[in-house]
Design a protein around this motif. Structure first.
Motif, short mmCIF file in Angstrom:
data_model
loop_
_atom_site.label_atom_id
_atom_site.label_comp_id
_atom_site.label_asym_id
_atom_site.label_seq_id
_atom_site.Cartn_x
_atom_site.Cartn_y
_atom_site.Cartn_z
N GLY B 268 0.81 -1.22 0.00
CA GLY B 268 0.00 0.00 0.00
C GLY B 268 0.84 1.27 0.00
N ILE B 269 2.14 1.12 0.29
CA ILE B 269 3.03 2.28 0.29
C ILE B 269 4.36 1.88 -0.35
CG2 ILE B 269 4.44 3.75 1.80
CD1 ILE B 269 2.10 3.99 3.68
N LEU B 270 4.83 2.69 -1.31
CA LEU B 270 6.14 2.49 -1.91
C LEU B 270 6.99 3.69 -1.51
CD1 LEU B 270 4.92 1.62 -5.55
CD2 LEU B 270 5.06 0.11 -3.55
N VAL B 271 8.22 3.45 -1.11
CA VAL B 271 9.07 4.55 -0.66
C VAL B 271 10.35 4.56 -1.49
CG1 VAL B 271 10.16 5.63 1.36
CG2 VAL B 271 8.16 4.14 1.67
N ALA B 272 10.66 5.72 -2.10
CA ALA B 272 11.87 5.82 -2.93
C ALA B 272 12.46 7.21 -2.81
CB ALA B 272 11.52 5.51 -4.38
N ILE B 273 13.73 7.32 -3.18
CA ILE B 273 14.41 8.62 -3.17
C ILE B 273 14.37 9.20 -4.59
CG2 ILE B 273 16.64 9.77 -2.78
CD1 ILE B 273 17.25 7.51 -0.76
N ALA B 274 14.07 10.52 -4.68
CA ALA B 274 14.01 11.19 -5.98
C ALA B 274 15.33 10.98 -6.72
CB ALA B 274 13.75 12.69 -5.78
N SER B 275 15.26 10.51 -7.96
CA SER B 275 16.47 10.18 -8.73
C SER B 275 16.06 9.86 -10.16
CB SER B 275 17.14 8.95 -8.12
OG SER B 275 16.29 7.83 -8.31
N GLU B 276 17.04 9.73 -11.01
CA GLU B 276 16.73 9.31 -12.39
C GLU B 276 16.09 7.93 -12.40
OE1 GLU B 276 19.62 9.34 -15.64
OE2 GLU B 276 20.41 11.21 -14.73
N GLY B 277 16.62 7.06 -11.53
CA GLY B 277 16.08 5.71 -11.45
C GLY B 277 14.59 5.74 -11.12
N LEU B 278 14.23 6.61 -10.20
CA LEU B 278 12.81 6.70 -9.81
C LEU B 278 11.97 7.19 -10.99
CD1 LEU B 278 10.53 6.53 -7.75
CD2 LEU B 278 11.11 8.83 -6.96
N GLU B 279 12.52 8.13 -11.77
CA GLU B 279 11.77 8.61 -12.94
C GLU B 279 11.53 7.47 -13.93
OE1 GLU B 279 10.17 11.50 -13.07
OE2 GLU B 279 10.98 11.69 -11.04
N LYS B 280 12.58 6.64 -14.11
CA LYS B 280 12.44 5.50 -15.02
C LYS B 280 11.39 4.52 -14.48
CE LYS B 280 17.20 5.07 -15.48
NZ LYS B 280 18.39 4.26 -15.76
N PHE B 281 11.42 4.32 -13.16
CA PHE B 281 10.44 3.42 -12.54
C PHE B 281 9.02 3.95 -12.75
CE2 PHE B 281 7.72 2.77 -8.76
CZ PHE B 281 7.58 1.39 -8.80
N LYS B 282 8.84 5.25 -12.55
CA LYS B 282 7.50 5.84 -12.74
C LYS B 282 7.03 5.64 -14.17
CE LYS B 282 7.85 9.86 -9.65
NZ LYS B 282 7.60 11.32 -9.65
N LYS B 283 7.93 5.92 -15.11
CA LYS B 283 7.57 5.76 -16.53
C LYS B 283 7.18 4.33 -16.82
CE LYS B 283 9.85 9.53 -18.89
NZ LYS B 283 11.27 9.91 -18.96
N ALA B 284 7.80 3.39 -16.12
CA ALA B 284 7.48 1.98 -16.35
C ALA B 284 6.15 1.59 -15.72
CB ALA B 284 8.60 1.10 -15.79
N ILE B 285 5.89 2.10 -14.53
CA ILE B 285 4.68 1.63 -13.82
C ILE B 285 3.42 2.35 -14.29
CG2 ILE B 285 4.63 3.08 -11.71
CD1 ILE B 285 4.23 0.30 -10.19
N ILE B 286 3.56 3.59 -14.75
CA ILE B 286 2.37 4.35 -15.18
C ILE B 286 1.54 3.57 -16.22
CG2 ILE B 286 1.63 6.41 -16.48
CD1 ILE B 286 3.75 7.99 -14.85
N PRO B 287 2.16 3.11 -17.33
CA PRO B 287 1.33 2.39 -18.30
C PRO B 287 0.84 1.03 -17.79
CG PRO B 287 3.65 2.39 -18.97
CD PRO B 287 3.53 3.34 -17.82
N LEU B 288 1.61 0.39 -16.88
CA LEU B 288 1.16 -0.90 -16.35
C LEU B 288 -0.13 -0.73 -15.55
CD1 LEU B 288 4.64 -2.33 -15.21
CD2 LEU B 288 3.21 -3.21 -17.08
N ILE B 289 -0.21 0.35 -14.80
CA ILE B 289 -1.43 0.64 -14.03
C ILE B 289 -2.55 1.04 -14.99
CG2 ILE B 289 -2.46 2.21 -12.32
CD1 ILE B 289 -0.52 0.38 -10.94
N GLN B 290 -2.20 1.88 -15.97
CA GLN B 290 -3.22 2.32 -16.94
C GLN B 290 -3.87 1.14 -17.64
OE1 GLN B 290 -0.78 4.99 -19.28
NE2 GLN B 290 -1.59 6.82 -18.23
N LYS B 291 -3.04 0.13 -17.97
CA LYS B 291 -3.56 -1.04 -18.69
C LYS B 291 -4.27 -2.03 -17.75
CE LYS B 291 0.43 -1.36 -21.08
NZ LYS B 291 1.58 -2.11 -21.54
N GLY B 292 -4.20 -1.77 -16.45
CA GLY B 292 -4.82 -2.68 -15.47
C GLY B 292 -6.33 -2.79 -15.71
N VAL B 293 -6.84 -3.99 -15.53
CA VAL B 293 -8.28 -4.21 -15.77
C VAL B 293 -9.02 -4.19 -14.44
CG1 VAL B 293 -10.00 -5.76 -16.73
CG2 VAL B 293 -7.71 -5.63 -17.76
N PRO B 294 -9.89 -3.20 -14.24
CA PRO B 294 -10.65 -3.12 -12.98
C PRO B 294 -11.46 -4.39 -12.75
CG PRO B 294 -10.87 -1.08 -14.21
CD PRO B 294 -10.19 -2.06 -15.13
#
Lengths: 491, 491
Positions: B268-294
């Motif tokens: 329920g909670i993800l914790v990360a430090i602001a970084s390039e890696g985090l930006e890449k992670f966000k870019k990766a997870i955004i479409p995975l959630i968008q494609k999620g089927v309710p």
């Protein structure tokens, strides 16, 4: 309350800080500290016993024995810890080839955090400052705050100083062990403090229940293990009474009178069926009680409670005096009393089950086996139940024995409940009101578990696991691996 | 209340009576019954899964897997029992030649008595009628009264009938297992009934705390083990994020969305430090959630709570939507949400730690390591904490890992908290509010201990001891004899 709360707050902040260092010690390092405390207590035996004698009026040999027992507890509990047995280690390797992969799991007990100990009045050594609860909590890896018992404050101070010197010799933070003094407010502030993680208590039902209620009504509840005593009923079966009446009377009278009956395991109720054997038993025990020498009780509060509780029982119309000590009593000395009542009266007066802490016992006379079973069934939860019986008695008493096992934490055959052996197999703690959680014991190394909780490591590589869980078993601990107990190495 | 109280009273009187027969069965006999229930559940799989599908909207393969898991629990817990491991047997022989003689002690766990089980809404099989708590209580030798979960009442009835048929095939009293139906009043009457001896619960913090308070405020308190869920924080360390961002995003999105996020171990909670890696992670997870089927949630109550709790978080000014599912939702279907906030905002808004039960997770972005540790230190008690990290990450994160171990019952490396392995080494239960007593687990055979207490036999002759404690070890159990684990015979 303001001052109590401030000093308690300071103690807990220091205790929490000390905890972050102390919890990191290995089981063997903790063992070394507990052994050092045990040695130091023995080295100071003469001086400690003499202070305690003045404060508690307990006889010297008793106090000497109790101090030895205290050291024995510290040593044997830490042996149990160092062999891994207190850690309840369970390991189930995983599989990466399985689909889906099976995670690798390894679990061990870790310390809860700062623990408060409320010692007992009747055991100035074995259940006080360096007593069983402190030994369990320190073995568990918890820091300890003892609330000193006001009735033996000098003994407590002397013992506390010895523990603190040992802690300091090991270069640990002073606050690994602390003792504070104070009254009701201090106890309340302690149990309600957010940094406190558990409580160990030995004492009265009223006191124990109060701590239990405070602990459970917190925003974040904490476990409160309170051992609150009991009346330890003893069942005298017919053939045994008829054949062994004198031996039984001797054992019981000693157990009732010893150290002014100030034991949580003192036999407070004897149950027998009216018979010739019972008459012989009475004739044997009457003079033994009469010849009993009244002893000074621990302190005025205990003495006054004894007088009041005894009188509450004896003034009931269905309760008589079977025998009492014939020597005149001086200040704080307790007259020894054996009272008698019928099962019918006993069953209709539940307050006769209230503990009378001191040299008092109540003989409950039943008309038959059925009534005896009814008495058994109506008993509250007990630390112990005892039975005196021959093999013929026991063969016909199976259903009575079943009832008695249900009522207690320990059941004794042909012996008295006093003289609690310190061993892992001991259970000291029975169904409420004997204690607040019958799943734990306050005597024996299993009592360490009261102050630990399991943590499971999933898929951690060997080098990042605590040594307790590493594959090579570097600490040589008992561990349950795929449901097999192994020591010291995993294949 | 009158009617609830009457039916509860009847159930408990019958349960208590059944207990006197059931508790006498040997561990192996109890194992046979639990195996029979496991077999019968599997035989009825098609019909049970189809009833549960209609009631819970959970997918068929999930329900099939859950039913297998339920049978697996029944079998493995009873294996653990039958091998003696649940009995915590400790034996210390005595000595009659010693002066004074040393009493012989032998201790084993016995059943507490009638247990009430409040099953969960999200596990219609594995944590309901025949679920983990029932398996533990029956293995322990306790009789069981399940309060049926209203959200899958037909599934509960069908499972209950199967259990009762098995009980009857073994010629045991029907009331060895009972299921009752009812509301709040029924629950209250059950927990407050004098004959009840313990409670197992899986559900919300509010519900669990209510049962806990009732259990502890009784005249004779009883243990209430409530597993109340958590937010299962996942810490994403820098190098790992930077190198494995896609794999981590995939694992986490599945874990968050699976079965509409209706798991007490959902991250329920993800914790990360602001970084390039985090930006890449966000870019990766955004479409995975968008494609999620309710998916349809379990029932209206759960759905409404999800909407309300989600909205409580999302309407705060410091919380934004990072990503959400793009498919339109129909009735009871839960939109999938990944929210985002700063550590500063998170730290000043403790209600963001409240569980949002459903497909929701909150990314907490820290400015640096220090802030990440501050977030960790401010977490409430959790069932699990997880860390994604490379070996370099982990080498520099020792103090963070220490904090995380303190906060949870299970800590996971490079994996998600969902998918709880049923094993003795599992710990499911962490510091409050994850559960009411972190010393116990509701998953794994050690959970049996919640419903047992030790009884010590002092100086009983071999033939009068329970077979579990007899010298020849006729039941071939694991026993700790003088601090050595031995099986199957004592020399």
């Amino acid at each position: 309350m303001e001052t109590a709360s401030n000093s308690v707050n300071l103690a807990l902040e220091k205790s929490q800080e000390a905890f972050s260092a102390y919890r990191k010690l290995s089981p063997t390092q903790r063992k070394d500290i507990l052994y050092a405390i045990a040695d130091a207590l023995e080295d100071a035996a003469n001086s400690l016993v003499s202070i305690a004698q003045k404060e508690t009026h307990l006889p010297k040999p008793r106090l000497e024995g109790e101090l030895k027992r205290t050291s024995y507890q510290l040593r044997t509990y830490s042996n149990f810890l160092a062999s891994g047995l207190a850690l309840d280690i369970r390991i189930n390797p995983g599989s990466t080839t399985n689909e889906p992969p099976i995670p690798a799991l390894a679990k061990m007990n870790v310390a809860l955090g700062p623990v408060a100990v409320f010692g007992s009045g009747n055991f100035p050594f074995a259940y006080s400052t360096a007593g069983g609860d402190t030994a369990c909590a320190l073995a568990a890896g918890c820091t300890v705050i003892v609330k000193a018992h006001p009735a033996h404050i000098e003994t407590g101070r002397a013992v506390s100083e010895i523990i603190r010197k040992c802690i300091s010799n090991f270069n640990l933070p002073d606050a690994t062990f602390q003792q504070i003094e104070g009254g009701f407010d201090t106890g309340e502030a302690l149990v309600k403090h957010p940094l406190l993680k558990a409580v160990g208590f030995t004492g009265s039902l009223k006191g124990g229940r109060q701590l239990f209620d405070w602990g459970n009504s917190r925003e974040i509840p904490i476990p409160v293990f309170a051992e609150m005593g009991s009346v330890n009923p003893v069942f005298l079966l017919p053939e045994s009474l008829s054949k062994e009446f004198y031996g039984i009377a001797e054992k019981l009278s000693v157990s009732i009178m010893q150290d002014a009956g100030q034991f949580c395991t003192k036999p407070g109720i004897l149950v027998a069926i009216a018979s010739e054997g019972l008459e012989k038993f009475k004739k044997a025990i009457i003079p033994l009680i009469q010849k009993g020498v009244p002893q000074k009780m621990l302190h005025e509060g205990i003495f006054e409670n004894f007088e009041r509780n005894k009188s509450n029982a004896l003034t009931q119309r269905g309760v008589g005096r079977l025998s009492y000590s014939q020597t005149d009593v001086s200040e704080l000395e307790a007259e020894i009393i054996m009272a008698e009542t019928s099962a019918t009266f006993f069953l209709s007066h539940p307050d006769l089950q209230d503990e009378v802490f001191g040299p008092y016992s109540l003989l409950v006379v039943c008309q038959n086996e059925k009534e005896m079973k009814l008495v058994a069934r109506n008993l509250e939860g007990q630390l112990t139940t005892s039975v005196f019986g021959t093999s013929i008695d026991l063969n016909t008493a199976a259903s009575l024995l079943d009832i008695l096992k249900e009522k207690c934490g320990r059941t004794i055959l042909n012996g008295v409940p006093t003289g609690v052996r310190v061993a892992t197999s001991m259970q000291h703690g029975g169904p409420y009101p004997a204690c607040t959680d019958s799943r734990f014991s306050s005597v024996g190394a299993d009592g360490i578990r009261r102050f630990m909780r399991p943590v499971c490591f999933q898929n951690w590589p060997d080098e990042l696991l605590p040594p307790e869980l590493q594959k090579a078993n570097p600490l040589k601990l008992w561990r349950l691996v795929d449901e097999i107990w192994v020591k010291p190495d995993i294949k």
